[in-house]
Write a protein that holds these residues in place. Structure first.
Motif, mmCIF file in Angstrom:
data_model
loop_
_atom_site.group_PDB
_atom_site.id
_atom_site.type_symbol
_atom_site.label_atom_id
_atom_site.label_comp_id
_atom_site.label_asym_id
_atom_site.label_seq_id
_atom_site.Cartn_x
_atom_site.Cartn_y
_atom_site.Cartn_z
ATOM 1 N N ASP A 92 2.506 -48.593 -8.946
ATOM 2 C CA ASP A 92 3.920 -48.289 -8.766
ATOM 3 C C ASP A 92 4.184 -46.915 -8.152
ATOM 4 N N ASN A 93 3.258 -45.975 -8.316
ATOM 5 C CA ASN A 93 3.475 -44.617 -7.811
ATOM 6 C C ASN A 93 3.166 -44.469 -6.325
ATOM 7 N N THR A 95 3.551 -45.535 -2.267
ATOM 8 C CA THR A 95 4.542 -46.135 -1.374
ATOM 9 C C THR A 95 3.949 -47.435 -0.814
ATOM 10 N N ALA A 126 11.051 -49.906 4.164
ATOM 11 C CA ALA A 126 10.676 -49.446 2.821
ATOM 12 C C ALA A 126 9.260 -48.892 2.782
ATOM 13 N N ARG A 129 8.932 -45.810 0.587
ATOM 14 C CA ARG A 129 9.483 -45.886 -0.770
ATOM 15 C C ARG A 129 8.395 -46.257 -1.758
ATOM 16 N N ARG A 130 8.505 -45.737 -2.966
ATOM 17 C CA ARG A 130 7.546 -46.069 -4.019
ATOM 18 C C ARG A 130 7.693 -47.553 -4.384
ATOM 19 N N ARG A 132 7.442 -48.909 -7.146
ATOM 20 C CA ARG A 132 8.193 -49.121 -8.395
ATOM 21 C C ARG A 132 9.638 -49.525 -8.106
ATOM 22 N N GLY A 133 10.168 -49.138 -6.944
ATOM 23 C CA GLY A 133 11.538 -49.482 -6.569
ATOM 24 C C GLY A 133 11.651 -50.769 -5.776
ATOM 25 N N TYR A 134 10.545 -51.468 -5.569
ATOM 26 C CA TYR A 134 10.563 -52.724 -4.820
ATOM 27 C C TYR A 134 11.039 -53.874 -5.699
ATOM 28 N N SER A 135 11.788 -54.771 -5.115
ATOM 29 C CA SER A 135 12.186 -56.004 -5.804
ATOM 30 C C SER A 135 10.984 -56.950 -5.856
ATOM 31 N N ARG A 139 7.787 -57.020 -3.270
ATOM 32 C CA ARG A 139 6.397 -56.968 -3.731
ATOM 33 C C ARG A 139 5.610 -58.145 -3.164
#
Length: 192
Positions: A92-93, A95, A126, A129-130, A132-135, A139
């Motif tokens: 999750d950490n 990108t 994206a 972006r990390r 962890r913020g993915y839907s 993912r």
């Protein structure tokens, strides 16, 4: 066994009294998109794992590009395979781009093409972006991107449209048609 890219004869997998896979025979030709369709628990993912050499067969024979999955030469064959597991898990950490760099290094492929693969699956926006913020759908797209790294000649895609919205599903199948036109062989599972 003939000249198919993927061949299975009499494939069986038992877990004690549970008969997960029972007597599967199939042949998948080069450039073919082949679907394994069945309800949850039908043994599709188990069959995939046996085809990839991740699970031992109880009995039967599986050959990929002529090599038995239990043979010494299968390791070289595996390098030409892209695999999207049913349940993708990422750090999750990292990108999206860092995730692909990680998998590129594991696969021994140049990381220079990672941004292009993210673009192909619709995640260029994206990339930094990390995860962890993915839907769930994002993912899933990232998992598909990971499978496409290194331009594999053979794809194993386990429930590849899981979590994708209708537009994402259409985009996935458009990419699959494009890959098929390039001669890529794809084996996918679905319960739908």
């Amino acid at each position: 066994m003939g000249a198919a890219v993927i061949e299975a004869q009499g494939v069986v997998k038992h877990y004690g009294e549970v008969h997960a896979v029972q007597g599967v025979d199939l042949a998948v030709e080069s450039g073919e998109v082949f679907g394994l369709i069945g309800h949850n628990g039908a043994g599709k993912s188990t069959l995939f794992k046996m085809m990839l050499g991740l699970l031992p067969l109880t009995s039967g024979d599986i050959r990929i590009r002529g090599e038995p999955v239990r043979g010494a030469g299968f390791r070289a064959v595996r390098r030409a395979i892209g695999y999207l597991p049913e349940n993708v898990v990422f750090y999750d950490n990292l990108t999206g781009l860092e995730t692909l760099h990680f998998f590129a290094r594991l696969k021994g492929v140049a990381k220079g093409g990672c941004a292009a693969v993210l673009e192909k699956v619709g995640l260029a926006h994206a990339a930094h972006r990390r995860v962890r913020g993915y839907s769930k759908g994002m993912r899933q797209r990232l998992g598909f991107a990971q499978a496409l790294l290194g331009s594999p000649a053979l794809l194993f895609l386990d429930e590849p449209t899981n979590g994708l919205d209708p537009e994402g599903i259409r985009e996935f199948y458009a990419i699959l048609r494009e890959l098929k036109a390039q001669g890529v062989t794809a084996l996918l599972t679905s319960h739908i």
